[in-house]
Structures are given as C-alpha cells and as structure tokens.
Design a protein around this motif. Structure first.
Motif, PDB file in Angstrom:
ATOM      1  N   ALA A 167     -31.958 -71.338   3.144  1.00 47.02           N
ATOM      2  CA  ALA A 167     -31.131 -70.464   3.951  1.00 47.02           C
ATOM      3  C   ALA A 167     -30.347 -71.322   4.923  1.00 47.02           C
ATOM      4  O   ALA A 167     -30.923 -72.162   5.621  1.00 47.02           O
ATOM      5  CB  ALA A 167     -31.995 -69.461   4.709  1.00 47.02           C
ATOM      6  N   ARG A 168     -29.025 -71.111   4.963  1.00 43.67           N
ATOM      7  CA  ARG A 168     -28.215 -72.023   5.750  1.00 43.67           C
ATOM      8  C   ARG A 168     -28.331 -71.759   7.234  1.00 43.67           C
ATOM      9  O   ARG A 168     -28.399 -70.624   7.691  1.00 43.67           O
ATOM     10  CB  ARG A 168     -26.756 -71.944   5.317  1.00 43.67           C
ATOM     11  N   LEU A 169     -28.340 -72.838   7.965  1.00 47.12           N
ATOM     12  CA  LEU A 169     -28.292 -72.735   9.414  1.00 47.12           C
ATOM     13  C   LEU A 169     -26.823 -72.625   9.792  1.00 47.12           C
ATOM     14  O   LEU A 169     -26.022 -73.488   9.465  1.00 47.12           O
ATOM     15  CB  LEU A 169     -28.891 -73.991  10.052  1.00 47.12           C
ATOM     16  N   TYR A 223     -28.834 -64.449   6.583  1.00 44.96           N
ATOM     17  CA  TYR A 223     -29.792 -63.343   6.559  1.00 44.96           C
ATOM     18  C   TYR A 223     -30.223 -63.079   5.119  1.00 44.96           C
ATOM     19  O   TYR A 223     -29.397 -62.956   4.214  1.00 44.96           O
ATOM     20  CB  TYR A 223     -29.137 -62.083   7.146  1.00 44.96           C
ATOM     21  N   ILE A 224     -31.543 -63.057   4.938  1.00 42.19           N
ATOM     22  CA  ILE A 224     -32.063 -62.871   3.586  1.00 42.19           C
ATOM     23  C   ILE A 224     -32.836 -61.561   3.531  1.00 42.19           C
ATOM     24  O   ILE A 224     -33.719 -61.327   4.363  1.00 42.19           O
ATOM     25  CB  ILE A 224     -33.054 -63.993   3.203  1.00 42.19           C
ATOM     26  N   GLU A 225     -32.552 -60.752   2.551  1.00 43.89           N
ATOM     27  CA  GLU A 225     -33.396 -59.580   2.333  1.00 43.89           C
ATOM     28  C   GLU A 225     -34.355 -59.914   1.211  1.00 43.89           C
ATOM     29  O   GLU A 225     -33.939 -60.324   0.131  1.00 43.89           O
ATOM     30  CB  GLU A 225     -32.534 -58.368   1.952  1.00 43.89           C
ATOM     31  N   ILE A 284     -40.751 -68.629   3.607  1.00 41.97           N
ATOM     32  CA  ILE A 284     -40.277 -68.766   2.232  1.00 41.97           C
ATOM     33  C   ILE A 284     -40.132 -67.356   1.648  1.00 41.97           C
ATOM     34  O   ILE A 284     -41.125 -66.683   1.388  1.00 41.97           O
ATOM     35  CB  ILE A 284     -41.255 -69.592   1.377  1.00 41.97           C
ATOM     36  N   LEU A 285     -38.911 -66.940   1.480  1.00 38.89           N
ATOM     37  CA  LEU A 285     -38.674 -65.579   1.004  1.00 38.89           C
ATOM     38  C   LEU A 285     -38.180 -65.619  -0.435  1.00 38.89           C
ATOM     39  O   LEU A 285     -37.588 -66.602  -0.869  1.00 38.89           O
ATOM     40  CB  LEU A 285     -37.622 -64.897   1.879  1.00 38.89           C
ATOM     41  N   VAL A 286     -38.436 -64.538  -1.128  1.00 35.91           N
ATOM     42  CA  VAL A 286     -37.843 -64.382  -2.447  1.00 35.91           C
ATOM     43  C   VAL A 286     -36.848 -63.229  -2.333  1.00 35.91           C
ATOM     44  O   VAL A 286     -37.221 -62.105  -1.978  1.00 35.91           O
ATOM     45  CB  VAL A 286     -38.908 -64.068  -3.510  1.00 35.91           C
ATOM     46  N   ALA A 287     -35.604 -63.556  -2.549  1.00 34.75           N
ATOM     47  CA  ALA A 287     -34.553 -62.542  -2.391  1.00 34.75           C
ATOM     48  C   ALA A 287     -34.624 -61.546  -3.541  1.00 34.75           C
ATOM     49  O   ALA A 287     -35.350 -61.753  -4.524  1.00 34.75           O
ATOM     50  CB  ALA A 287     -33.188 -63.212  -2.347  1.00 34.75           C
ATOM     51  N   THR A 288     -33.842 -60.487  -3.403  1.00 40.04           N
ATOM     52  CA  THR A 288     -33.929 -59.421  -4.411  1.00 40.04           C
ATOM     53  C   THR A 288     -33.543 -59.919  -5.797  1.00 40.04           C
ATOM     54  O   THR A 288     -33.976 -59.361  -6.795  1.00 40.04           O
ATOM     55  CB  THR A 288     -33.015 -58.246  -3.997  1.00 40.04           C
ATOM     56  N   ASN A 289     -32.766 -60.979  -5.869  1.00 41.73           N
ATOM     57  CA  ASN A 289     -32.409 -61.510  -7.186  1.00 41.73           C
ATOM     58  C   ASN A 289     -33.479 -62.441  -7.759  1.00 41.73           C
ATOM     59  O   ASN A 289     -33.250 -63.103  -8.760  1.00 41.73           O
ATOM     60  CB  ASN A 289     -31.059 -62.233  -7.098  1.00 41.73           C
ATOM     61  N   GLY A 290     -34.629 -62.532  -7.084  1.00 38.00           N
ATOM     62  CA  GLY A 290     -35.718 -63.350  -7.615  1.00 38.00           C
ATOM     63  C   GLY A 290     -35.592 -64.824  -7.256  1.00 38.00           C
ATOM     64  O   GLY A 290     -36.388 -65.647  -7.698  1.00 38.00           O
TER      65      GLY A 290
END
Lengths: 1047, 190
Positions: A150-152, A169-171, A216-222
């Motif tokens: 995720a970019r700063l 922002y990551i969903e 560490i998130l996994v976005a909706t696109n996997g």
C-alpha cells in the motif's frame, strides 16, 4: 447478593469477622453451630469465605495500572471523535481502526481538484523526534512501488504536532481472516504473495519491522497489500533502550505485537531483513494453524521478553493437534504440517537471526519446493547443522554407541529398581544414573562422523520412548527424563537437556510434592543447564530453590555441598565473586567433614574456589587451593586426564597473574600435552591453552614462539568455529599484538583490521570489544607513524567506550592515556597533559589512590612534563608513583624499580649528579638482584646510567654499561629492534668520545639504517643518529661524509 | 481552573458541612487530578504505570495551602480526591467502552496489547457498580475501597480519614474485598 438488606448484611459482617479470626479448620464447625437453622445465611457466608480465599491478590495494588491505561491519550484530540475534522487537505470520514500506535481514519482528500479515498493514521505517541526522520524516510518509502504494498502518499504533523501518515486505502480482510476459507496449498500461495512484496522492499533496502496480520490485508480482488512499510522504524525512538520502552508506547499499549516481535526486537538488537523473516515465519504459523506460536500468561514486557527469547515455539503440527477436540477431522492437517512445513516455519522463527533463512527469497523458495513436491532445504540444513554442532562439540563415537546400549540397559535396571521401592534399591538407581552420566562425560574422542549421528538418533529415539511408553509409570518416567536430560547436558545439547529436565521437574513436583529431595535434584540439574546456556538469573533461581529444599529436609551433606558448589558457579558467572567464594568455602567445609571424603567432588570444588580466588585477586591462596585440587586429581585419574589439564590450566593462569612466568609456562605446556593426548589434534580446550601459553611467552619476551602458538590456536579456531567468530577476532588480535611487539607492524595492522571488521560485523558497531580493536589498531598505526589515523581511531575508541561503558570506566581511562601518549608524540604537550590528568583523576576516583594503575598514570603524566622541561613537577609525580608502587607492589616489583630509574633520569636532567647516580645505581642493583628481571628492563637502566657517566666524562665506567645494554637487547630481540638501535646510538656516542671512530661508525651506521627505515614514530632518534654521525665524521676529519647526514 | 487560594478556601469553608455541599471542591479536584495524571503520563512516554497515591499527594501539596489547612482538612481532601480519582477512571472507562462499541469495519487494527485495555475498562465499570451496591449495605466498606484502591492511601491514612482504627480498616477491607470478588466473579449469584 442482590437480595441482601443492610440488616442482613450487618449480621453477615459480624459472623464473617468472627470467622476470619478462626483458623480455617474450625470454620465449618462454627458455621454449623451458628447457621444450622439458616441455610441461606450459611451459603452466603460460604461464598464470602471462598471469595476471601481466592481474592488475596484482588485489588492488591492501587488502581495505578488501570489509571495509566485508561487515562493516557484519552482526552487528547485523537481520542475525541475526530470524524469530520480536517487535517491538511484531508477530511476525516470515519474511524476504521485503532491500535498501539494510533488511530486510523478513512479520509478523503478534497482540495477542490480531485477526490481520493485514503487511510490516514494519526500517531498517538510523542512526536518530537519524528519530523526530521519523517522527511528523510518519506522519500525512500514513497519510492516503494509494488502492487503488494500500500503506497505511502503523504504525512506530516497536525496543528497539535501529532504525526500522521496517509496511505492508500484498502478495502479487505486481514490475511489471517482471509486464509481461513482457503485450502492449505491456497494459503501457501497467498503467503508467497506476501513474500514477494517483502522481498521487493528488502531489495530497496527497506525493512518492514512490524509485519503482522493487521498490517497485511487481502483486497477484494484477492491480492495482498502490505500496510505501514517502514513506519515502525520511523516511530522507533532512537533513545529508547529498555525493554519496556521498546515494547510499550506511551499509551501503555504494546507497540509491537508480542507474538510477532522477534528476539532481536525485544532485546533491542540490530534489526535486519532477518527480523522480517522471523515475522513471516510467525505469520505462516498463524495462517496455517489459526493460532499464534506463543502463549503469554501476562502481557508484561518481561514476560514477553522471556517467552520470545527463551521459549521454544510449539511445532505447528502439535498446535493443530492440541487445539482441536475432534481429532479425526483435523489430523490430516497436522499430518501435512508435520515434517517439512514444521521445519520450514521453525527455521524462519529461529531465535538467532543468523540461523533463519538468509533471505525472504530463500524462505519463499522452500515453500515453492514444498508445493512442487521437492525436498526442502530447511530440513537438510537442520540435520546438517545439528549433526555438525553435535560433532563439533563432542568428538565421541564408540563411547556414544556404548553409552546408548548402557542407557537402554539402565532403563531396565531403573524400572525394576523403581518397582522394588526400597531405599537401598533407590540408591542403586542413583548409582546407575551417576555411572551413565560419568561414562558420557569421559567419552572417547576420534571416530567417524556417520556413527555419531546414528548415536544421536538413538538417543532421540530413547527420549521419545520415555515419553510414549512410560506414561503409566510417571515416577519412572520423570526419573528417566532426568537421566536423559543429564546425558544431553553432558553432550552439550542444552536445548534437549533443558526440555527434558523441565518436564522431569514438573512431573516430580506433581508426584512427590514440591519439597521432595528428588525435586531438589531436578531443580539443581535444570539450574546447571540454564547456567550453561547463559541464563544465569533463572539458573540461580532453580539452584536457590534446590538449596532451600535441601536445607529444609535432612539431605546428606554431599548433595548439599554440590548444590552450594553449583550455585556458586552461577554467581561466579554473574560476576558475584565474593558471594561465590563464600559459598564454595561453605561447600568445602561440608565436604571435608564427610567420611569418607568424596575426593572427586572435593577436587571440583577446590578447582572452582581456586578460579574464584584468582578473580578476587587472592593469588597466593588460589595457588594453594589449585595445587591441592591438582594433587587429588592426579592421584584419582593419573597424570593424563582432562580434569588434570583443566586444573593445570587454571593453576598456570594464577602463576601468570603472580608474575611467575616460568612455572606458568611449564604448567601450560603440561596441560597442553595432556589435552593433545586426550582430545586429539583439534579441540577448543587445546586452542584455549595454546592461547594462554602464548600470552605467557609474550610476557617473557619470547615473541617468536608466542607468535607461532597464536597462529596454531588461530588455525584451530578456524577449523572448529568457522570463518567468523568473536573468539577468532580475539585470537587475531592477540597475534597482532605479539607481531607488533616484534616490530612487524605491517602484518599486525592487517590482522587488527581483520579483527575489527569481524567484531563490527558480529557484535555490532557499539560494542566494547570493538573499542578494544580500534584502540589496538591505533596503537600499531601510532608505531608506524600514521599519527593522524591513529588519533582518529583512538578518539573513536574513546567515544565508543564513553557511550557504551559510561564516562567513567577503567577502559575509558586507558583510552585517555593512549590518546594522550599519541598527542605527546605529535608534540601536542598541552592536550596530552590535560588528558593524562583526566585519566589520572578518573583512576583515582575509580580505583582509589593506592592502585598501581594510578601510579602508571602518574608516570605517564610525569613523562609529558619531562618533555616540556618541567622537571621539578615531573620529579614530584615520579615520587608519588614510587610511593604507591612501594605500598601496593613492594620494593622488588619491576614497576617500583622502573620508577627509581625514572627518578634517576630526571635527576640527571636536573643536573643533580649525586642523586642521579644514587638512584640509577640502586635501580641497577635491584634489577640484578631479582631472578625474574626482564633483560630489557636491566638494559634500559644500564643505558641510562652509562649515558650519565658519559656526560660526567667517566668513559671507562660508562663503557661496560653501554656494551652490556646493547648485548642484552641483541640477545632478547635478535638483530633489528628499536631498542637495539637506541643502544647502538648511545654506544656510538661513547665511541666518539673514546676516539674509536671506526667502532663508532660501525654502530652509528647500523643505528641510522634502522631509524631511516623506521616509521616516523622514530623521527627524533633518527635526527639524533644523524647528528652523531655528522659529529663523528667532523672529528674523524671526513667532513664530506658528514654531508651525507645533513638534517 | 480554580487556583490554590480558591481551592484552599473551598476546603476550609466546607469544614463540618455535609458531603452534598462538596460539589465545587470535587469538580476542582477532579480537573486537577485529571490534568496532573495526563501531564505525568505524557512526560513519561514509556510510563505504563501511574502512581495514584503519588498523584493524590501531589495534588494535595499543589492545591492546598499547607499553612492554612489542618489535619482534618488533609483527611477531608484525601477523601474527596479518592472519590474524584474513582470518577475519573470510571468516566474514562465508560468512554472507552462506548468508543469500542462505536466500532469499525473493514480493517481492525487491534493487537494483543489493546484487548487488555478494553478488559480493564470493563473491570473498572463493573467494580464501580459493585461498589455502589456495597455502599447500600455499609457505606464505610465502600469508602475503604475507594480510599485504598482509587486513592492509593495506606491503611493508616485510610484509618485517619475515616476516623477508625487501622484494625477496623483491615477488617473492612477484607470484608469488602470478599463481597466485591464474589459479586464480580461468581457465576451463580444469589
């Protein structure tokens, strides 16, 4: 108690208080008597009694901890609902998360031009140091452009000087939450995505430092997205140094997530890419098992440090098995984890960074190999590592094989014994155990490698059998675990030993009660292993527990004595020599009162006491005690035995400290011969003795042989320890010192540089050993005349020591002296004087006035003053030094005699002829009277006295003195040495006066040749020799020759 | 905030008056304690504990003119300060719980360390409720807990404030503790 009325309560209070005054056993009768007609009253009282029994710690301390955690950061702007507020161009929409570092908001950037959803993180901790670092790092972090990161986007300080960061922002879900819906292989592939992102950052020289599921998130696109890259480093307070400050933010919350914090983070050691490898190991653990590897009883800094640094993580496969009731459903997972995946994860999670995967790439590669059905490298490496370690530590072969057989036989015997359960039989069991253990400790060196591994595997099988087959005989199981634990300890496999002994201890406490003598033994054994692992505090705790149990019960005096002995050993390791000495003496008294005396154990305690006495500088008694130990050991084991070698080595070191170099040398040589017979060609003990012997030879001035031995020790260290090791750095440095003393400055410099680089790499830049290396290198450079670099290094060493050891420390004082001497050499007398005075003041404060180091400082200071012509002041200082040396060292000590000489030299310069002659003659007489005089010391005094007589025109008296001085130097140093050149110069001056021009030319040319080739360090001597040659040729009537030696 | 003179005057003027009249003093002490506590915590960035006893004593030295006040004023002050400390903590705990419920969605940045705080908030609120119950049965018992636990006072100081013997404080403490513990932790409450 909602139905209570105040009246009823009053009744309860009265009865409760009466109950409290009764001893617990009488309370039932009281309740029976007073409440027999009121069961509800009785029940209420019983509840209160139960509560009272459980509540002893409840509200035990004031509300301090609550206050801190609840109050902090609470009314500050970040705590109040900031939704709707603007920070720079961002408008906070809603809070989306909160953690140790601060609060995260969903924010929108709308500066009229475009709208963008971002995550804005407000940091809750102090911000003073952040601004500059932020500016420095922001550029680097903004450069990280990877689809997995995720970019700063931005960052800065709010109006209230609160730092904030703005990120993409990551969903999505956290990686662990997402993983629950995946198959094992899918989880591994997801994990590989994480590895890719981290690997990319590492290639760009950014370490995350705070990898954990919430980052560490996994976005909706996997797709995986990592948050907060590099932020942790930014937030790390450079001055924070305690465990507390590293683990906790000012909010009283964990800055690090305990399960994900690596040992080096907890301990505040260097953070590298290996730190991320560790966290990735924990992450994979959690992704695959759904659990974190460690359990914390309490989340306090010390508990976290203890668990993270000391506890072995549960194997992932056992975690799965433990945490599921329906074993059938999950066993397949446990089965798949067991083996390769267990090994891979545990390798990533090793406590020592160097033993983890070397890179995230290597880690990922093993996952890919696993997914591809190939053998993984972790497994291979583990076996090789462990067997290599095993072999390195214990060169036993047949011995081990025999032992395993004995051990198995021993199991049988023990079981029968345990069933019989008589005191006599139990004692027999003890003897069997002792026997097994002793066989192992004297195992036979020199066998092929393959068999040793087999032996180890047999041992492991034995340990497993104890665990699986003895479950119905817990007492025997505990006993055997102890046997195995002690055997592992003898083998140096401390982790295994510790785990078995801990299990054994727990079982014994459970079956025999905490006060049983066997429990004391278990505590003591565990304590010894912990001591060997370097966990001195825990070791002390266990041994003190053992001691308390034994002192309370009527344990036999020998056990008690050995526990005292072991405890003293730990305290000695902790540097508490006085207490250790007292305990050894207590143990010794007990042992001597036994009948019959156990000679072997008595000799151990004597040996240990001797070493501690040496530390306490009671050399005479140390010598006596060690000689007694030696006599006993020789009569028990004969002349050739490891124990004999050990005591010889210790005795030699005492003799060395006493200045008795000849005997020290003889003892070291004997110890060396034994060790070579017992251990074969290579063994750490051999290299240690070689090193010690070389040090004595160095002291004796036998530099050539010392260098040979140092080189041999070094070669052995490389074989045994690998290419890089702190011990190797020390050996390099030792060798360099002796080469420098021989005048071989070039090789000395190169070796010191190697040692320095190695220590810097292995120990980090900020380590006292690095300061020593810097100083040693500077010393050589000073001799080579590279004054500027030497000065830089001396100052670096000084500053490092001041940082690490504090402003006032004996080593800091040595640094000051060195630097001062160099400045003196450079002619900067004022600064040199100031530094010498500083060193002197510090030593006076640290060591007291009556200490030989203070006398040395006085001598150095006096020498600067002499150079400035401040002879009277110099004289006073030499006198003070002389007084101290007389008091502390005695009149026959070389330092005392040297001070006599120095005073004589000053008197000579002052023109006090009678005093000069008297002092120099006295020094000469004392050197001659002492059997151990270093010829160089004697030669220097002869030279000074000879020069004195030359000045007086007493050429005949001067001649034999100057001739002797030169001869002694030549005998000691060979042909080429600064002292020889100096003596040649002095003799040359005499020969000119004697009109023996050819002889004068002979020695003066030799002297000049040496000084001309010598480093700038000798510039003053070079110009003196030139002057002497010019003088010679003028008088000789060869003025043309004189021109060759123009200044 | 009222200054030292005003607070001392408030304290002196309340001599012998019933507790209900103490609101202004209470509010002043509440604000000051709260401010000092935050100051301390901000000063010590790593200070994860806070010495409540020291806070209360510091507040006393800071807020009350020693020359004018007497022993019973000091006791009186401690009594109000302990109550204030209790309120401060409970208020913060309630707020903390409310915030937590106000909750969040997609990514929750909750770590192991934080959960502890949430538990503490719940504990404090529950303890406060149980203390109210206890006060209904015997007010002195709840006062003892307030003074010792929230105010950080010693047994002797507590005895001084309540004008009873130290032995009584110890007995009350044990009684109160048993009540609170059984109220908070017994599942099958009667």
């Amino acid at each position: 108690m909602s139905t209570l009325t105040p009246e009823r309560w009053q009744e309860i209070e009265v009865l409760f208080n009466e109950l409290m005054d009764l001893d617990p056993p009488h309370r039932d009768a009281f309740l029976e008597a007073r409440c027999h007609d009121d069961p509800s009253l009785r029940a209420q009282l019983q509840r209160l009694l139960d509560a009272d029994a459980d509540a002893s710690a409840f509200l035990g301390e004031p509300a301090d901890a609550y206050a801190a955690q609840l109050l902090i950061n609470d009314d500050t702007p970040s705590e109040a609902n900031l939704e709707g507020r603007r920070i720079g161009p961002y408008r906070l929409e809603k809070e989306i998360g909160r953690g140790g570092m601060g609060t995260v908001y969903l924010a929108v950037r709308d500066d009229g031009q475009f709208q963008q959803k971002v995550a804005l993180k407000l940091i809750g901790v102090g911000a003073h140091h952040l601004r500059e670092r932020f500016l420095q790092e922001r550029q680097i972090l903004a450069r990280l452009q990877h689809e997995g990161i995720a970019r700063l986007l931005d960052g800065g300080l709010t109006e209230d000087a609160q730092p904030f960061f703005v990120m993409e922002y990551i969903e999505g879900k956290t990686v662990t939450a997402y993983a629950t819906s995946l198959s094992l292989d899918e989880r591994l592939r997801l994990f590989l995505q994480v590895c890719d992102a981290v690997q990319y950052a590492h290639r760009n020289l950014v370490v995350h430092r705070d990898l954990k599921p919430s980052n560490i998130l996994v976005a909706t696109n996997g797709k995986v997205k990592l948050l907060d890259f590099g932020i942790a480093k930014l937030l790390e307070d450079p001055v924070a140094s305690t465990i507390e400050t590293r683990l906790l933010t000012g909010t009283g919350q964990m800055l690090m997530t305990p399960s994900y914090a690596s040992p080096e983070q907890v301990l505040g050691e260097a953070i590298t890419t290996a730190t991320d490898v560790y966290a990735l190991g924990v992450l994979l653990f959690e992704m695959l098992t759904g659990e974190r590897p460690y359990h914390f009883d309490r989340i306090t800094p010390l508990e976290v440090a203890r668990v993270v640094c000391e506890e072995a993580p549960t194997r992932p496969s056992s975690m799965v098995r433990n945490h599921t009731d329906s074993t059938e459903k999950t066993h397949p997972l446990a089965k798949r984890l067991k083996g390769d995946l267990d090994t891979i994860i545990l390798k990533a999670m090793r406590k020592e960074p160097a033993r983890r995967y070397g890179s995230v790439e290597a880690f990922a590669e093993d996952i890919r190999r696993y997914l591809g059905g190939l053998p993984v490298q972790a497994r291979d490496d583990t076996l090789r590592y462990r067997s290599a370690k095993f072999i390195r530590r214990h060169r036993f072969g047949t011995g081990a094989a025999i032992l395993v057989i004995l051990l198995l036989v021993g199991f049988g015997i023990l079981m029968t014994v345990q069933q019989a359960q008589t005191a006599r039989e139990a004692q027999k069991a003890e003897s069997v155990k002792d026997f097994l253990v002793s066989v192992f400790s004297v195992s036979d060196p020199g066998e092929s490698l393959g068999e040793e591994v087999t032996a180890r595997q047999l041992l492991e099988a034995g340990a497993e059998r104890i665990e699986s087959e003895m479950q119905d005989q817990p007492a025997v199981q505990a006993e055997l675990m102890q046997v195995m634990g002690v055997v592992y300890k003898q083998l140096g496999l401390y982790d295994n030993a510790r785990s078995l002994l801990e299990q054994s201890l727990e079982a014994l406490v459970q079956h025999e009660g905490p006060q049983h003598p066997d429990v004391a033994v278990a505590h003591a054994e565990l304590g010894l292993v912990l001591q060997l692992q370097g966990h001195y505090d825990e070791a002390e705790q266990h041994l003190r527990t053992a001691l308390a149990i034994e002192q309370a019960s009527s344990t036999d005096d020998l056990s008690l004595a050995m526990t005292l002995n072991d405890l003293a050993l730990v305290l000695s390791s902790k540097g508490q020599f006085d207490t250790a000495e007292a305990l050894y003496r207590e143990a010794l008294t007990l042992q001597r009162s036994l009948s019959p005396i156990n000679e072997s154990k008595l000799s151990s305690t004597l040996n240990n006491l001797g070493v501690t006495l040496e530390r306490n500088r009671a050399f005479a008694e140390a010598e006596q005690v060690l000689r007694e130990a030696l006599t006993i050991r020789k009569s028990l084991h004969g002349d050739t035995h490891p124990d004999v070698a050990l005591t010889l080595d210790n005795l030699a070191s005492v003799l060395n400290r006493q200045g008795n170099y000849d005997e020290a040398e003889a003892q070291y040589r004997e110890a060396l011969a034994i060790s070579r017979t017992v251990y074969g060609e290579q063994h750490p003990n051999i290299s240690i003795t070689l090193d010690n012997l070389a040090t004595v030879l160095k002291r004796k001035g036998a530099y050539d042989e010392a260098a040979v031995l140092y080189r041999e020790a070094l070669t052995m260290d490389y074989e045994v320890l690998g290419e890089e090791h702190p011990i190797i750095a020390t050996s390099l440095s030792n060798l360099a010192w002796v080469l420098a003393l021989k005048g071989d400055y070039d090789e000395a410099e190169s070796l010191h540089r190697q040692a320095l680089a190695m220590d810097q790499k292995l120990l980090g830049e900020e380590h006292p050993d690095v300061a020593i290396d810097l100083r040693s290198l500077a010393w050589v450079l000073e001799r080579k005349g590279a004054y500027d670099e030497a000065e830089t290094l001396y100052r670096a060493s000084l500053e490092l020591n001041q940082r690490v050891l504090g402003e006032e420390h004996p080593r800091v004082s040595v640094n000051l002296s060195n630097l001062a001497s160099l400045l003196e050499r450079k002619g900067a007398y004022d600064e040199a004087e100031a530094l010498h005075r500083q060193a002197l003041a510090m030593d006076r404060k640290l060591l007291g006035n009556a200490h030989s180091d203070v006398a040395l400082d006085l001598t150095y200071l006096a020498s600067v003053l002499e150079k400035q012509g401040r002879l009277e002041e110099a004289k006073q200082l030499h006198l003070e030094a002389l007084g101290i040396e007389r008091e502390v060292l005695g009149e026959d000590h070389p330092f005392y005699i040297t001070s006599l000489h120095n005073l004589g030299r000053v008197a000579h310069q002052q023109g006090d002829v009678a005093e000069a002659e008297r002092l120099l003659q006295q020094a000469l007489a004392q050197w001659n009277a002492s059997p151990d005089t270093d010829p160089a010391d004697l030669a220097l005094t002869e030279q000074s006295l000879g020069s004195f007589y030359l000045d007086q025109g007493r050429l005949d008296t001067a001649e034999p003195l100057l001739e002797n001085a030169l001869a002694r130097y030549e005998e000691k140093y060979g042909t080429s040495h600064p002292s020889i050149a100096e003596a040649q110069l002095a003799l040359g001056l005499l020969r000119i006066h004697q009109q023996r021009f050819a002889d004068a030319e002979n020695v003066l040319l030799a002297s000049h040749t040496f000084f001309a080739a010598a480093p700038a360090w000798h510039a003053a001597s070079l110009s003196q020799s030139k002057e002497a040659l010019r003088d010679l040729y003028q008088q000789w009537g060869k003025p043309a020759q004189a021109l060759r030696f123009a200044p | 905030m009222p200054d030292q003179v005003e607070i001392t005057q408030m304290l002196l003027s309340l001599r012998g008056k019933p507790q209900t009249e103490h609101n202004a003093l209470f509010a002043a002490i509440y604000d000051h304690l709260s401010a000092i506590a935050h100051q301390q915590l901000n000063r010590r960035r790593s200070g994860q504990t806070l010495d409540t006893a020291a806070l209360v004593h510091e507040a006393y030295l800071k807020l009350i003119d020693q020359k004018q006040s007497e022993w019973q004023d000091r006791n009186h002050f401690f009594s109000v300060a302990a109550l204030a400390m209790r309120h401060i903590l409970v208020d913060h705990a309630r707020r903390r719980k409310a915030l937590k419920r106000g909750g969040n969605v997609e990514h929750t940045i909750l770590d192991e360390g934080v959960i502890d705080v949430e538990n503490r908030a719940s504990e404090i609120v529950a303890l406060d409720q149980a203390l109210h119950q206890l006060a209904g049965l015997n007010e002195r018992l709840s006062k003892v807990v307030e003074l010792r636990f929230f105010g950080g006072l010693s047994v002797e100081e507590t005895a001084g404030v309540l004008d009873v013997s130290a032995r009584t404080v110890k007995r009350d403490w044990r009684m109160a503790r048993a009540f609170l513990y059984s109220t908070l932790y017994d599942e099958g409450s009667t």
